[in-house]
Design a protein around this motif. Structure first.
Motif, PDB file in Angstrom:
ATOM      1  N   HIS A  14       0.850  -1.195   0.000  1.00 54.49           N
ATOM      2  CA  HIS A  14       0.000   0.000   0.000  1.00 54.49           C
ATOM      3  C   HIS A  14       0.887   1.247   0.000  1.00 54.49           C
ATOM      4  CE1 HIS A  14      -4.196   1.351   1.266  1.00 54.49           C
ATOM      5  NE2 HIS A  14      -3.550   2.420   0.855  1.00 54.49           N
ATOM      6  N   TYR A  15       0.772   2.077  -1.016  1.00 52.20           N
ATOM      7  CA  TYR A  15       1.588   3.279  -1.219  1.00 52.20           C
ATOM      8  C   TYR A  15       3.081   2.974  -1.345  1.00 52.20           C
ATOM      9  CZ  TYR A  15      -2.551   6.003  -0.167  1.00 52.20           C
ATOM     10  OH  TYR A  15      -3.805   6.539  -0.190  1.00 52.20           O
ATOM     11  N   GLY A  16       3.415   1.755  -1.730  1.00 53.63           N
ATOM     12  CA  GLY A  16       4.812   1.366  -1.838  1.00 53.63           C
ATOM     13  C   GLY A  16       5.436   1.728  -3.168  1.00 53.63           C
ATOM     14  N   THR A  17       6.569   1.119  -3.423  1.00 46.59           N
ATOM     15  CA  THR A  17       7.293   1.302  -4.675  1.00 46.59           C
ATOM     16  C   THR A  17       6.427   0.803  -5.829  1.00 46.59           C
ATOM     17  OG1 THR A  17       9.366   0.949  -3.505  1.00 46.59           O
ATOM     18  CG2 THR A  17       9.421   0.709  -5.897  1.00 46.59           C
ATOM     19  N   LEU A  18       6.414   1.557  -6.937  1.00 47.41           N
ATOM     20  CA  LEU A  18       5.593   1.213  -8.097  1.00 47.41           C
ATOM     21  C   LEU A  18       6.462   0.796  -9.278  1.00 47.41           C
ATOM     22  CD1 LEU A  18       3.037   4.171  -8.049  1.00 47.41           C
ATOM     23  CD2 LEU A  18       2.755   1.871  -7.091  1.00 47.41           C
ATOM     24  N   TYR A  19       5.906  -0.090 -10.104  1.00 46.06           N
ATOM     25  CA  TYR A  19       6.549  -0.517 -11.340  1.00 46.06           C
ATOM     26  C   TYR A  19       5.465  -0.584 -12.414  1.00 46.06           C
ATOM     27  CZ  TYR A  19       8.780  -3.485 -14.834  1.00 46.06           C
ATOM     28  OH  TYR A  19       9.297  -3.986 -16.007  1.00 46.06           O
ATOM     29  N   ILE A  20       5.735  -0.022 -13.581  1.00 43.18           N
ATOM     30  CA  ILE A  20       4.802  -0.055 -14.696  1.00 43.18           C
ATOM     31  C   ILE A  20       5.432  -0.847 -15.831  1.00 43.18           C
ATOM     32  CG2 ILE A  20       3.562   1.314 -16.415  1.00 43.18           C
ATOM     33  CD1 ILE A  20       3.584   3.620 -14.354  1.00 43.18           C
ATOM     34  N   GLY A  21       4.688  -1.801 -16.365  1.00 43.25           N
ATOM     35  CA  GLY A  21       5.196  -2.624 -17.451  1.00 43.25           C
ATOM     36  C   GLY A  21       4.142  -2.874 -18.516  1.00 43.25           C
ATOM     37  N   VAL A  22       4.578  -3.468 -19.615  1.00 43.38           N
ATOM     38  CA  VAL A  22       3.696  -3.819 -20.721  1.00 43.38           C
ATOM     39  C   VAL A  22       3.998  -5.266 -21.113  1.00 43.38           C
ATOM     40  CG1 VAL A  22       5.254  -2.957 -22.521  1.00 43.38           C
ATOM     41  CG2 VAL A  22       2.797  -3.068 -22.966  1.00 43.38           C
ATOM     42  N   THR A  23       2.975  -5.995 -21.515  1.00 39.67           N
ATOM     43  CA  THR A  23       3.153  -7.398 -21.882  1.00 39.67           C
ATOM     44  C   THR A  23       2.049  -7.831 -22.832  1.00 39.67           C
ATOM     45  OG1 THR A  23       3.423  -9.647 -20.999  1.00 39.67           O
ATOM     46  CG2 THR A  23       1.806  -8.237 -19.898  1.00 39.67           C
ATOM     47  N   SER A  24       2.266  -8.946 -23.495  1.00 38.31           N
ATOM     48  CA  SER A  24       1.211  -9.543 -24.307  1.00 38.31           C
ATOM     49  C   SER A  24       0.624 -10.766 -23.606  1.00 38.31           C
ATOM     50  CB  SER A  24       1.751  -9.946 -25.683  1.00 38.31           C
ATOM     51  OG  SER A  24       2.733 -10.945 -25.532  1.00 38.31           O
ATOM     52  N   ASN A  25       1.163 -11.097 -22.434  1.00 36.97           N
ATOM     53  CA  ASN A  25       0.672 -12.250 -21.677  1.00 36.97           C
ATOM     54  C   ASN A  25       0.776 -11.930 -20.190  1.00 36.97           C
ATOM     55  OD1 ASN A  25       0.208 -14.715 -20.409  1.00 36.97           O
ATOM     56  ND2 ASN A  25       1.212 -15.879 -22.035  1.00 36.97           N
ATOM     57  N   ILE A  26      -0.277 -11.345 -19.630  1.00 37.91           N
ATOM     58  CA  ILE A  26      -0.239 -10.877 -18.245  1.00 37.91           C
ATOM     59  C   ILE A  26      -0.001 -12.019 -17.253  1.00 37.91           C
ATOM     60  CG2 ILE A  26      -2.764 -10.928 -17.974  1.00 37.91           C
ATOM     61  CD1 ILE A  26      -0.424  -8.322 -16.385  1.00 37.91           C
ATOM     62  N   LEU A  27      -0.577 -13.182 -17.499  1.00 31.67           N
ATOM     63  CA  LEU A  27      -0.401 -14.290 -16.563  1.00 31.67           C
ATOM     64  C   LEU A  27       1.058 -14.751 -16.504  1.00 31.67           C
ATOM     65  CD1 LEU A  27      -3.587 -16.412 -17.364  1.00 31.67           C
ATOM     66  CD2 LEU A  27      -3.247 -14.750 -15.516  1.00 31.67           C
ATOM     67  N   ALA A  28       1.666 -14.920 -17.662  1.00 30.93           N
ATOM     68  CA  ALA A  28       3.066 -15.338 -17.695  1.00 30.93           C
ATOM     69  C   ALA A  28       3.967 -14.271 -17.076  1.00 30.93           C
ATOM     70  CB  ALA A  28       3.503 -15.636 -19.131  1.00 30.93           C
ATOM     71  N   ARG A  29       3.670 -13.008 -17.351  1.00 32.48           N
ATOM     72  CA  ARG A  29       4.521 -11.928 -16.844  1.00 32.48           C
ATOM     73  C   ARG A  29       4.429 -11.809 -15.328  1.00 32.48           C
ATOM     74  NH1 ARG A  29       8.944 -10.181 -16.668  1.00 32.48           N
ATOM     75  NH2 ARG A  29       9.364  -7.968 -16.808  1.00 32.48           N
ATOM     76  N   MET A  55      -6.258  -3.600 -20.451  1.00 35.73           N
ATOM     77  CA  MET A  55      -6.115  -4.409 -21.655  1.00 35.73           C
ATOM     78  C   MET A  55      -6.296  -3.532 -22.899  1.00 35.73           C
ATOM     79  SD  MET A  55      -5.541  -7.152 -20.077  1.00 35.73           S
ATOM     80  CE  MET A  55      -5.717  -8.648 -21.001  1.00 35.73           C
ATOM     81  N   PHE A  56      -5.590  -3.890 -23.983  1.00 36.53           N
ATOM     82  CA  PHE A  56      -5.633  -3.126 -25.235  1.00 36.53           C
ATOM     83  C   PHE A  56      -5.800  -4.076 -26.416  1.00 36.53           C
ATOM     84  CE2 PHE A  56      -3.520  -0.484 -22.192  1.00 36.53           C
ATOM     85  CZ  PHE A  56      -3.977   0.787 -22.475  1.00 36.53           C
ATOM     86  N   ASP A  57      -6.292  -3.544 -27.516  1.00 32.82           N
ATOM     87  CA  ASP A  57      -6.486  -4.347 -28.725  1.00 32.82           C
ATOM     88  C   ASP A  57      -5.179  -4.637 -29.451  1.00 32.82           C
ATOM     89  OD1 ASP A  57      -9.235  -4.511 -28.386  1.00 32.82           O
ATOM     90  OD2 ASP A  57      -9.602  -2.664 -29.505  1.00 32.82           O
ATOM     91  N   ASP A  58      -4.180  -3.760 -29.260  1.00 35.53           N
ATOM     92  CA  ASP A  58      -2.909  -3.951 -29.967  1.00 35.53           C
ATOM     93  C   ASP A  58      -1.747  -3.452 -29.113  1.00 35.53           C
ATOM     94  OD1 ASP A  58      -2.363  -1.017 -30.711  1.00 35.53           O
ATOM     95  OD2 ASP A  58      -4.371  -1.345 -31.537  1.00 35.53           O
ATOM     96  N   MET A  59      -0.572  -3.961 -29.415  1.00 33.80           N
ATOM     97  CA  MET A  59       0.620  -3.636 -28.641  1.00 33.80           C
ATOM     98  C   MET A  59       1.037  -2.162 -28.768  1.00 33.80           C
ATOM     99  SD  MET A  59       2.572  -4.693 -26.315  1.00 33.80           S
ATOM    100  CE  MET A  59       2.454  -6.460 -26.244  1.00 33.80           C
ATOM    101  N   GLY A  64       2.082   2.851 -25.939  1.00 33.55           N
ATOM    102  CA  GLY A  64       1.808   4.279 -25.801  1.00 33.55           C
ATOM    103  C   GLY A  64       1.287   4.629 -24.416  1.00 33.55           C
ATOM    104  N   ARG A  65       0.373   3.804 -23.893  1.00 33.15           N
ATOM    105  CA  ARG A  65      -0.169   4.040 -22.551  1.00 33.15           C
ATOM    106  C   ARG A  65       0.909   3.845 -21.489  1.00 33.15           C
ATOM    107  NH1 ARG A  65      -3.615   6.705 -19.203  1.00 33.15           N
ATOM    108  NH2 ARG A  65      -4.646   5.313 -17.746  1.00 33.15           N
ATOM    109  N   GLU A  66       1.755   2.832 -21.648  1.00 34.35           N
ATOM    110  CA  GLU A  66       2.842   2.607 -20.697  1.00 34.35           C
ATOM    111  C   GLU A  66       3.754   3.835 -20.640  1.00 34.35           C
ATOM    112  OE1 GLU A  66       6.657  -0.361 -20.023  1.00 34.35           O
ATOM    113  OE2 GLU A  66       6.061   0.256 -22.035  1.00 34.35           O
ATOM    114  N   LYS A  67       4.129   4.356 -21.785  1.00 37.74           N
ATOM    115  CA  LYS A  67       5.001   5.538 -21.831  1.00 37.74           C
ATOM    116  C   LYS A  67       4.323   6.737 -21.189  1.00 37.74           C
ATOM    117  CE  LYS A  67       7.720   4.136 -25.816  1.00 37.74           C
ATOM    118  NZ  LYS A  67       8.124   4.441 -27.180  1.00 37.74           N
ATOM    119  N   GLN A  68       3.019   6.884 -21.442  1.00 35.89           N
ATOM    120  CA  GLN A  68       2.272   7.989 -20.835  1.00 35.89           C
ATOM    121  C   GLN A  68       2.302   7.874 -19.310  1.00 35.89           C
ATOM    122  OE1 GLN A  68      -2.024   7.682 -21.030  1.00 35.89           O
ATOM    123  NE2 GLN A  68      -2.202   9.899 -21.333  1.00 35.89           N
ATOM    124  N   LEU A  69       1.990   6.696 -18.781  1.00 33.24           N
ATOM    125  CA  LEU A  69       1.949   6.514 -17.328  1.00 33.24           C
ATOM    126  C   LEU A  69       3.319   6.698 -16.686  1.00 33.24           C
ATOM    127  CD1 LEU A  69      -0.499   3.486 -16.961  1.00 33.24           C
ATOM    128  CD2 LEU A  69      -0.976   5.923 -16.607  1.00 33.24           C
TER     129      LEU A  69
END
Length: 109
Positions: A14-29, A55-59, A64-69
């Motif tokens: 809660h309110y800890g260190t944050l990490y933002i990532g992008v993937t095509s397979n959320i479960l594996a990641r 979730m997005f329709d394309d990578m 783009g959203r990852e870079k924005q965040l």
């Protein structure tokens, strides 16, 4: 869950260190993060709790959203997380993962 472009935010707690990532397979990641399969930031800082994903329709859209965040200020990211997950629950549990036991950092106290 089929492969689909996704951005995700992990937190150490809660309110800890944050990490933002992008993937095509959320479960594996998420599995890779939680098993420390690839040493790096999340392993060093104990950042394993899934607090938001989109979730997005394309990578290209997801990237783009990852870079924005990643450009956002921390308070904006916190507001985004809390808009859908006010208690910082581990959303990976709903995806079939075991609940996180602790938020102990891997590099010290």
């Amino acid at each position: 869950m089929a492969r689909q472009a996704c951005i995700y935010i992990l937190a150490s707690g809660h309110y800890g260190t944050l990490y933002i990532g992008v993937t095509s397979n959320i479960l594996a990641r998420i599995h890779q993060h939680r098993t420390c399969a690839t040493p790096g930031f999340t392993t060093r800082h104990g950042v394993f709790r899934l607090v938001r994903f989109e979730m997005f329709d394309d990578m290209p859209s997801a990237i783009g959203r990852e870079k924005q965040l990643k450009r956002w200020h921390r308070p904006w990211k916190i507001n985004l997380i809390e808009s859908d997950n006010p208690h910082w629950e581990d959303l990976a549990v709903a995806l079939g993962f075991d609940p996180m036991r602790s938020t102990t950092r891997m590099d010290g106290p």
